[in-house]
Design an enzyme around this catalytic site. Structure first.
Site, PDB file in Angstrom:
ATOM      1  N   GLU A  56     -54.820 -16.653   5.292  1.00 60.65           N
ATOM      2  CA  GLU A  56     -54.377 -17.719   3.705  1.00 60.65           C
ATOM      3  C   GLU A  56     -55.662 -18.500   3.448  1.00 60.65           C
ATOM      4  O   GLU A  56     -55.951 -18.844   2.380  1.00 60.65           O
ATOM      5  CB  GLU A  56     -53.110 -18.659   4.074  1.00 60.65           C
ATOM      6  CG  GLU A  56     -51.757 -17.693   4.258  1.00 60.65           C
ATOM      7  CD  GLU A  56     -51.628 -16.921   2.695  1.00 60.65           C
ATOM      8  OE1 GLU A  56     -51.744 -17.521   1.676  1.00 60.65           O
ATOM      9  OE2 GLU A  56     -51.446 -15.720   2.794  1.00 60.65           O
ATOM     10  N   HIS A 113     -45.516 -19.468   1.808  1.00 61.72           N
ATOM     11  CA  HIS A 113     -46.297 -18.236   1.908  1.00 61.72           C
ATOM     12  C   HIS A 113     -47.773 -18.666   1.652  1.00 61.72           C
ATOM     13  O   HIS A 113     -48.874 -18.348   2.315  1.00 61.72           O
ATOM     14  CB  HIS A 113     -45.966 -17.311   0.975  1.00 61.72           C
ATOM     15  CG  HIS A 113     -46.672 -15.967   1.020  1.00 61.72           C
ATOM     16  ND1 HIS A 113     -46.508 -14.760   0.337  1.00 61.72           N
ATOM     17  CD2 HIS A 113     -47.839 -15.477   1.985  1.00 61.72           C
ATOM     18  CE1 HIS A 113     -47.364 -13.885   0.986  1.00 61.72           C
ATOM     19  NE2 HIS A 113     -48.133 -14.388   1.819  1.00 61.72           N
ATOM     20  N   HIS A 118     -57.325 -17.317   0.214  1.00 61.14           N
ATOM     21  CA  HIS A 118     -56.969 -18.279  -0.876  1.00 61.14           C
ATOM     22  C   HIS A 118     -57.575 -19.640  -1.008  1.00 61.14           C
ATOM     23  O   HIS A 118     -58.036 -20.348  -1.870  1.00 61.14           O
ATOM     24  CB  HIS A 118     -55.545 -18.605  -0.819  1.00 61.14           C
ATOM     25  CG  HIS A 118     -54.880 -17.078  -1.089  1.00 61.14           C
ATOM     26  ND1 HIS A 118     -54.979 -16.319  -2.380  1.00 61.14           N
ATOM     27  CD2 HIS A 118     -53.900 -16.328  -0.317  1.00 61.14           C
ATOM     28  CE1 HIS A 118     -54.038 -15.054  -1.997  1.00 61.14           C
ATOM     29  NE2 HIS A 118     -53.779 -15.092  -0.933  1.00 61.14           N
TER      30      HIS A 118
END
Length: 218
Positions: free
Chosen positions: A75, A27, A79
């Protein structure tokens, strides 16, 4: 390092997901805190073209399998731009490549198989899975579940997180310190900010369902 179980991802967003992978996929690699993110550092697929075969295999967009790059963009911008404060992860190639390296080194799928923890119509005790993984990795993981939905008896296993220090050494996920260490506390749900869903929570102690892929013989 956050792994998710594709069958549960599909269930959470109430998406049929044709033929989800029958193995744990990435993930993301999520820093604990996000104050240092660079919002102007946009995702460029070209920078990770060399990683494409592995990305599609191990970091697929389970919900939108024909357009993986939307998931990777999310992502990176949410992040990766935060993780990039670490020298080891300070480019898109290093972030995604480094995450793939951690995924391979952890080898969660093989470890679960070795422990006899396989998708099944029978329930597992969450504490048994956590203790078994702690015995393998030497640190305490975080396991997240979907709470029971209407008509269901138990929670459904959805994510397993293994946490790292800033030096990318394994640490217990229960430790509050080491802010900025990738793989710590994280938003709930398989696509926080991307798709809907009921939201994952840290699993309650007790029984949990580890759902087999559609058509599998448990």
């Amino acid at each position: 390092m956050v792994h998710h179980w594709p069958v549960t991802v599909c269930k959470e967003v109430e998406n049929d997901c044709r033929d989800p992978p029958d193995y744990w996929t990435i993930h993301g690699l999520w820093p604990d805190k996000a104050e240092e993110c660079n919002g102007s550092w946009h995702f460029h697929l070209e920078e990770i073209k060399d990683l494409m075969p592995e990305m599609k295999m191990y970091w697929p967009d389970v919900i939108h399998p024909l357009n993986h790059s939307h998931f990777w963009k999310h992502e990176w911008e949410k992040h990766g731009t935060c993780a990039a404060q670490l020298d080891a992860l300070n480019s898109q190639k290093k972030y995604f490549g480094g995450s793939l390296d951690l995924y391979r080194d952890l080898d969660l799928n093989s470890m679960l198989q070795k422990l006899g923890i396989k998708p099944s119509i029978n329930y597992y005790q969450v504490s048994d899975i956590k203790d078994a993984l702690a015995g393998i990795y030497g640190v305490i993981p975080k396991i997240q579940c979907l709470p029971p939905q209407q008509g269901e008896e138990v929670q459904t296993i959805g994510q397993i997180e293994l946490c790292f220090t800033k030096e990318l050494r394994l640490r217990n996920c229960t430790e509050p310190g080491e802010s900025g260490g990738p793989g710590g506390p994280a938003p709930r749900g398989p696509r926080a900010g991307v798709s809907g869903g009921t939201g994952l929570e840290v699993c309650e102690d007790g029984p949990a369902f580890y759902p087999p892929p559609p058509g599998a013989v448990p």
